[in-house]
Design an enzyme around this catalytic site. Structure first.
Site, PDB file in Angstrom:
ATOM      1  N   SER A  61      32.783  29.814  28.619  1.00  0.00           N
ATOM      2  CA  SER A  61      33.058  31.169  29.100  1.00  0.00           C
ATOM      3  C   SER A  61      33.330  32.084  27.905  1.00  0.00           C
ATOM      4  O   SER A  61      34.078  31.732  26.996  1.00  0.00           O
ATOM      5  CB  SER A  61      34.231  31.153  30.085  1.00  0.00           C
ATOM      6  OG  SER A  61      35.333  30.469  29.545  1.00  0.00           O
ATOM      7  N   GLY A  94      30.038  37.128  29.172  1.00  0.00           N
ATOM      8  CA  GLY A  94      29.334  36.207  30.063  1.00  0.00           C
ATOM      9  C   GLY A  94      29.641  34.761  29.774  1.00  0.00           C
ATOM     10  O   GLY A  94      30.787  34.391  29.527  1.00  0.00           O
ATOM     11  N   GLY A 126      38.584  32.262  34.724  1.00  0.00           N
ATOM     12  CA  GLY A 126      38.031  30.948  34.391  1.00  0.00           C
ATOM     13  C   GLY A 126      38.162  29.980  35.559  1.00  0.00           C
ATOM     14  O   GLY A 126      37.258  29.180  35.828  1.00  0.00           O
ATOM     15  N   ASP A 127      39.280  30.068  36.266  1.00  0.00           N
ATOM     16  CA  ASP A 127      39.489  29.165  37.414  1.00  0.00           C
ATOM     17  C   ASP A 127      38.463  29.479  38.516  1.00  0.00           C
ATOM     18  O   ASP A 127      37.935  28.567  39.164  1.00  0.00           O
ATOM     19  CB  ASP A 127      40.909  29.325  37.964  1.00  0.00           C
ATOM     20  CG  ASP A 127      41.964  29.034  36.900  1.00  0.00           C
ATOM     21  OD1 ASP A 127      41.621  28.373  35.897  1.00  0.00           O
ATOM     22  OD2 ASP A 127      43.107  29.475  37.057  1.00  0.00           O
TER      23      ASP A 127
END
Ligand SMILES: O=P(O)(O)OC[C@H]1O[C@](O)(CO)[C@@H](O)[C@@H]1O
Length: 317
Positions: free
Chosen positions: A229, A234, A260-261
């Site tokens: 990430s 992007g 991110g999760d």
């Protein structure tokens, strides 16, 4: 269960919304929010919203579990958290409306000693084993609480693997390096961010080509799916069919906490639904793009996420 998230060090996320964060200044907050957090908890929230049968596990302080219990009940997440003596930490998130990002202050968490680690580890294994079947995705995500070493995670990973689990790892630093070196079989899915990948390879990765090279090197170590990430830039996606740069849609950002999760949860949900890379990771990115537009957890309707996915541009690398 289709997904079990393991969060060794959950946190209550105390988000304070500010017009603009100025170090050293006195601020008047716009709003505040307390949310059940920690990487696996965030993954579970998004995965359950996408319809995956999801259990959240890990270690939760027995003095303040209520916020988590309410969140699990409201979101249809099976509560497989082992209660341990102590108070779950509170992490501070300063959401800056002007910059469209957040500043995180993450605390250490409940301290364990050798005896309490052994007890907590045994209880966690006992809780997890009946939930895991052949092919169940298990995420090991976030930091370890003080006093818990990587050996605990390695034993846990081995036990999950022995029952046929597929492993997703989202952690960084020495823990990530040691897991990759010492796990007998590589994880099935890894999602480092740029800084975590740089630390892992021991050098700065300035351009996309360098990030892609590092992602492909991880694939060469046997990791099936790699998503690096890159925040607003992007993600680099590497899977069976190749390696791509995925450029995200521009969206208004309320908070970057949990992006991110959401990326992990969306990717896993898509994989469970039978999609493959890069489409599965693109769907994950769309979930992240949806997640960051609101401070409150949860996702918009599926059609909106698919519309965001359609705006993601894939460039083969
Ligand atoms: O375990 P760490 O690395 O301190 O990260 C915990 C933080 O990560 C998050 O899950 C966001 O990814 C927050 O909810 C939480 O405060």
């Amino acid at each position: 269960m289709q997904l079990i998230t393991v969060t060794p060090n959950p946190a209550i996320d105390h988000t304070v919304s500010l017009d603009a964060l100025v170090p050293g200044a006195v601020h008047r907050a716009r709003a505040e929010q307390f949310e059940a957090g920690g990487k696996g908890i965030g993954v579970a929230a998004v995965a359950a919203a996408l319809g995956l049968r999801t259990a959240a596990s890990g270690w939760l302080g027995d003095q303040n579990p209520q916020l988590f219990e309410r969140a699990f009940a409201e979101r249809g997440i099976a509560d497989a958290m082992v209660r341990v003596p102590g108070r779950t930490r509170t992490n501070i998130k300063l959401a800056d409306a002007e910059r469209g990002d957040s500043t995180d202050i993450n605390l250490a968490g409940i301290a364990f000693d050798a005896e309490s680690t052994a007890q907590a580890e045994a209880a966690l294994l006992a809780r997890l084993e009946p939930l895991v079947a052949e092919g169940t995705w298990c995420t090991l995500a976030g930091s370890l609480p003080p006093g818990v070493g990587v050996d605990s995670l390695l034993r846990l990973a081995a036990a999950l693997r022995a029952r046929g689990a597929r492993l997703m790892v989202d952690t960084g630093g020495k823990v990530l390096a040691q897991l990759l070196d010492r796990l007998p079989a590589a994880p099935d899915f890894l999602k480092p961010n740029r800084a975590e990948l740089e630390e892992l390879v021991g050098q700065p990765l300035s351009g996309t080509a360098e990030v892609a090279q590092a992602a492909l090197a991880l694939r060469a170590r046997g990791i099936g799916h790699v998503v690096v990430s890159l925040g607003g830039d992007g993600a680099v996606i590497a899977g069976e069919g190749g390696c791509w740069l995925a450029l995200p849609p521009r969206v208004p950002v309320a908070t970057t906490v949990g992006a991110g999760d959401a990326l992990v949860a969306g990717t896993l949900a898509a994989l469970v639904e039978g999609r493959v890379f890069p489409e599965a990771a693109v769907f994950g990115m769309a979930c992240a793009a949806a997640r960051i537009q609101r401070i409150a957890p949860g996702l918009p309707p599926r059609a909106e996420i698919e519309a965001l996915a359609a705006r993601i541009v894939l460039q083969p690398l």
